[in-house]
Scaffold this active site. Structure first.
Site, short mmCIF file in Angstrom:
data_model
loop_
_atom_site.label_atom_id
_atom_site.label_comp_id
_atom_site.label_asym_id
_atom_site.label_seq_id
_atom_site.Cartn_x
_atom_site.Cartn_y
_atom_site.Cartn_z
N GLY A 55 24.16 25.92 -44.47
CA GLY A 55 22.89 25.62 -45.23
C GLY A 55 22.93 24.56 -46.08
O GLY A 55 23.88 24.21 -46.22
N CYS A 82 30.55 26.52 -42.32
CA CYS A 82 30.01 25.72 -43.14
C CYS A 82 29.44 26.29 -44.69
O CYS A 82 30.39 27.17 -45.17
CB CYS A 82 28.93 25.04 -42.58
N TYR A 83 28.24 26.33 -45.13
CA TYR A 83 27.92 27.10 -46.24
C TYR A 83 28.53 28.53 -46.01
O TYR A 83 28.49 29.15 -47.08
CB TYR A 83 26.51 27.14 -46.31
N HIS A 169 31.59 22.92 -37.69
CA HIS A 169 30.51 23.62 -37.10
C HIS A 169 30.91 23.80 -35.41
O HIS A 169 30.59 23.05 -34.56
CB HIS A 169 29.15 22.93 -36.83
N GLU A 171 29.24 25.66 -33.37
CA GLU A 171 28.29 25.74 -32.48
C GLU A 171 27.62 24.56 -31.89
O GLU A 171 26.80 24.79 -31.14
CB GLU A 171 27.08 26.43 -33.08
N SER A 223 -1.23 29.12 -18.24
CA SER A 223 -1.46 27.64 -18.25
C SER A 223 -0.59 26.78 -17.31
O SER A 223 -0.77 25.72 -17.11
CB SER A 223 -0.92 26.99 -19.88
N GLY A 224 0.34 27.50 -16.66
CA GLY A 224 1.18 26.84 -15.72
C GLY A 224 2.48 26.17 -16.36
O GLY A 224 3.46 25.77 -15.70
N GLY A 225 2.59 26.39 -17.74
CA GLY A 225 3.60 25.96 -18.63
C GLY A 225 4.89 26.92 -18.16
O GLY A 225 4.47 28.31 -17.61
N VAL A 226 5.92 26.57 -18.71
CA VAL A 226 7.30 27.47 -18.44
C VAL A 226 6.91 28.93 -18.93
O VAL A 226 7.24 30.04 -18.39
CB VAL A 226 8.57 27.13 -19.01
N ASP A 227 6.57 29.14 -20.19
CA ASP A 227 6.60 30.48 -20.71
C ASP A 227 5.50 31.24 -20.23
O ASP A 227 5.91 32.56 -19.96
CB ASP A 227 6.35 30.28 -22.19
N SER A 228 4.37 30.97 -19.93
CA SER A 228 3.24 31.74 -19.61
C SER A 228 3.63 31.99 -18.05
O SER A 228 3.23 32.99 -17.58
CB SER A 228 1.84 31.14 -19.94
N SER A 229 4.07 30.98 -17.25
CA SER A 229 4.52 31.24 -15.92
C SER A 229 5.54 32.46 -15.79
O SER A 229 5.50 33.36 -14.99
CB SER A 229 5.06 30.09 -15.43
N LYS A 366 14.43 29.31 -24.91
CA LYS A 366 13.79 28.73 -23.85
C LYS A 366 14.64 28.48 -22.69
O LYS A 366 14.32 29.02 -21.37
CB LYS A 366 13.70 27.24 -24.32
#
Ligand code: XMP
Length: 508
Positions: A55, A82-83, A169, A171, A223-229, A366
Site C-alpha cells: 500500500g 511490503c506495507y 513483491h 507476486e 456481445s461476442g466478447g470473452v466474458d459474455s461468450s 480474466k
C-alpha cells in the site's frame, strides 16, 4: 465453495489482484477483502492463510489503513508484503523506519534457505523493491531471513507463529522466483492441499446456477466478447433449454465476426437469437460525425433492440451478465443488485421485469474465464479476443459512417490482423482505422484518389495508458503493400506512433 481459502487483505496496493491470482494459479482459492474486515467475518471465512498486501501509506500516518490486531492471535499463518510486512511488524511490537535510501526496482536479495518461504532456492535471488519505509526493529519472536545491500530485513519470519513477511513483491514477474515463494508459503506453511481447479469451479458454478434459476428462463446479452461468450457456454451447459442469448449484430463488427460468434454457439444448447440490425444502426448513424454522439446513438439503439427482443420472449425471469471479479473489485461492492452500466450490455433497462441477476463468473479473473472457456469448448478465436469497443467500427471510421466505408475498413483491418498474428511482433490491441483523409495514389497508369488507412498497434496491460508497438518495418511494409494493392478505395497506409497519453487507443 467448500475449497480451502486464502484471504488477501487489501491495503491499497496496486498488486492486490496479482497476489490473489498467483495464489489461485498455485491451486488455492483466494479472495480479496478490505484491510479492515472485521475479525468475526474473517473467522467465518476460515482461511488457511492471510496475505497482507502492499500500500502507498506509511504505518505511522494517522489515516493509514490498518487491520484488526486480533488477526495476529487467530493462529492462522500470515504473509505480509511490503506495507503488509511493515503493518505486521508495527502491530506486533516492532518498529518501522524511513529508509536511508529508497529502494526501487529489481534488487539483489540474499535469502536464508533454511526459511520455508525460500525452500529449494539459491541464496542469491532478485526481488522487486518499491519502498521508502522498512522494518527497523523486529518484533519479539521474529528473525531476519533475507537482506539487500540497504535493507537488513528484506524478509522476516516468526516460524513459531507462522508469520512471514517480505519487503519485496513476490507476486510480480520482476521477482523471478516469486510465485515459488508464494507456493512455498501456501504448501509449506499453510498446509494447502491444492483443491482449487477449473474443473471443480465449473461443477460448483453449474450447481449454483441451477439452484438459483430453478425451472425459469434466462436471457443473456451476448456481445461476442470473452466474458459474455464464456457465460453463455456455461449457462448452456447448466440450464439447457432455459437460456435465450440475444446477439445484436449492429453491422459494425469486424470481418466475419458476426458469423464466427454465431458458429461458436451453433452446437450449444441455447436459443441463439441473432438480430441483424445493420440497417437500423446505419440509419440512426447517418451523417453523424461526432464520436460521442455516435456512442450515444449506438448505446440507445442497442438497448431498444434488446428490449424489443426481450419483450417478444415474454416470461423471462432472469437476466444473465458476464460480470467478472475485477468488475466486482473495481466497483467496490460485494452485492450487485444494480445492473452495471459499464458492462457489455451497458445500460440495460431495469424495467423489463427481471426478478434476478445471474452472474456466474463474478468470482473469476480474466485468465480463469479464458481457461473455463477452453474447458467449455469455445474456439480460440473467441477466447483470445483482444478488447473490441462496444460501438465497434463506428469509432474506427473517422467522420461519417457508410456501409461502403465500413466494408473497406473491414478488409484492411483483416489483412493487418492476419499479418500481425502470423509475425513475431507483439501487440495487445491492434486494428486499422479508416481516416477521413483522401490521398493521391497511382494504380497502373491511373490516378487513384483513395482513403488513407492508419494502422494502430499498442502495448499495454491496463488499456489506461499505452505505448505504440514497435512493429518491424518488414511487417509494416508487407501490410501496407497488401492493403494498398488489395483493398479497393485505399491509396495510402500510415502507422500511428503515438502513445496514450497524449493520444487515446481508439482514434475517436
Ligand atoms: P481509449 O480509446 O479510451 O480506449 O484509449 C481504451 C480501451 O477501451 C476501449 N474502448 C471502448 N470500449 N466502449 C467500449 O466498450 C467504448 O465506447 C470504448 N472506447 C474505447 C478501447 O478499444 C481500448 O481497449
Amino acid at each position: 465453495m467448500a475449497n480451502q481459502r486464502v484471504v488477501v487483505l487489501d491495503f491499497g496496493g496496486q498488486y492486490k489482484e496479482l497476489i490473489a491470482r498467483r495464489v489461485r494459479e498455485c491451486g488455492v482459492y483466494s479472495t480479496i477483502e478490505p484491510g479492515n474486515t472485521p475479525i468475526e467475518k474473517l473467522k467465518e471465512m476460515q482461511p488457511i492463510g492471510i496475505i497482507l498486501t502492499g500500500g502507498p501509506d506509511s504505518v505511522y500516518k494517522e489515516s493509514a489503513p490498518r487491520c484488526d490486531k486480533q488477526i495476529f492471535e487467530l493462529g492462522i499463518p500470515i504473509l505480509g508484503i511490503c506495507y503488509g510486512v511493515q503493518l505486521m511488524a508495527y502491530s506486533t511490537g516492532g518498529q518501522v523506519v524511513p529508509c536511508e535510501v529508497s529502494e526501487y526496482g529489481r534488487t539483489k536479495v540474499e535469502v536464508d534457505d533454511g526459511c520455508p518461504l525460500f525452500y529449494g532456492m539459491k541464496k542469491d535471488q532478485i526481488g522487486l523493491m518499491s519502498h521508502t519505509d522498512q522494518v527497523g526493529v523486529l518484533p519479539d519472536g521474529f528473525k531476519s531471513v533475507a537482506h539487500t545491500a540497504t535493507c537488513p530485513n528484506a524478509a522476516i519470519a516468526d516460524d513459531k507463529r507462522k508469520f512471514y513477511g517480505t519487503q519485496f513483491h513476490p507476486e510480480v514477474e520482476n521477482t523471478p522466483n516469486g510465485t515459488e515463494m508464494i507456493h512455498n508459503f501456501l504448501y509449506r506453511v499453510c498446509g494447502a492441499s491444492g483443491d482449487y481447479n477449473m474443473a471443480d469451479v465449473e461443477t460448483v458454478m453449474i450447481e449454483q446456477v441451477r439452484r438459483q434459476v430453478g425451472g425459469d428462463e434466462v436471457i443473456l446479452g451476448l456481445s461476442g466478447g470473452v466474458d459474455s461468450s464464456v457465460c453463455a457456454a456455461l449457462l448452456a451447459k447448466a440450464i439447457p433449454g432455459q437460456l435465450h442469448c440475444i446477439f445484436v449484430d449492429h453491422g459494425l463488427m469486424r470481418k466475419n465476426e458476426g458469423d464466427e460468434v454465431e458458429a461458436a454457439f451453433a452446437g450449444k444448447d441455447l436459443h441463439f437469437i441473432r438480430v441483424n440490425a445493420e440497417k437500423r444502426f446505419l440509419t440512426a448513424l447517418d451523417g453523424v460525425t461526432d464520436p460521442e454522439k455516435k456512442r450515444k446513438i449506438i448505446g440507445t439503439e442497442f438497448v431498444r433492440v434488446f428490449e424489443e427482443e426481450a419483450k417478444k420472449l415474454g416470461k423471462v425471469k432472469f437476466l444473465a451478465q458476464g460480470t467478472i471479479y475485477p468488475d466486482v473489485i473495481e466497483s467496490g461492492a460485494n452485492n450487485s443488485a444494480n445492473i452495471k452500466s459499464h458492462h457489455n450490455v451497458g445500460g440495460l433497462p431495469k424495467d423489463i421485469g427481471f426478478t434476478g441477476l445471474v452472474e456466474p463468473l463474478r468470482g473469476l479473473f480474466k485468465d480463469e474465464v479464458r481457461k473455463l472457456g477452453r474447458q467449455l469448448g469455445l474456439p480460440k478465436s473467441l477466447i483470445e479476443r483482444q478488447p473490441f469497443p462496444g460501438p465497434g467500427l463506428a469509432v474506427r471510421v473517422v467522420g461519417k459512417i457508410t456501409k461502403d466505408k465500413l466494408d473497406i475498413l473491414r478488409e484492411a483491418d483483416a489483412i493487418f490482423r492476419y499479418e500481425l498474428e502470423r509475425s513475431r511482433c507483439k501487440a495487445d490491441q491492434y486494428f486499422a482505422v479508416l481516416t477521413n483523409t483522401n490521398s493521391v495514389g497511382v494504380v497502373g497508369d491511373f490516378r487513384n484518389y483513395g482513403y488513407v488507412v492508419a494502422l494502430r498497434a499498442v502495448r499495454t496491460t491496463d488499456f489506461m495508458t499505452c505505448e505504440y508497438a514497435k512493429l518491424s518495418h518488414q511487417l509494416l511494409g508487407r501490410v501496407s503493400s497488401r492493403i494498398a494493392n488489395e483493398v479497393r478505395g485505399v491509396s495510402r497506409v500510415v502507422y500511428d506512433v503515438t502513445g496514450k497519453p497524449p493520444a487515446t487507443i481508439e482514434w475517436e
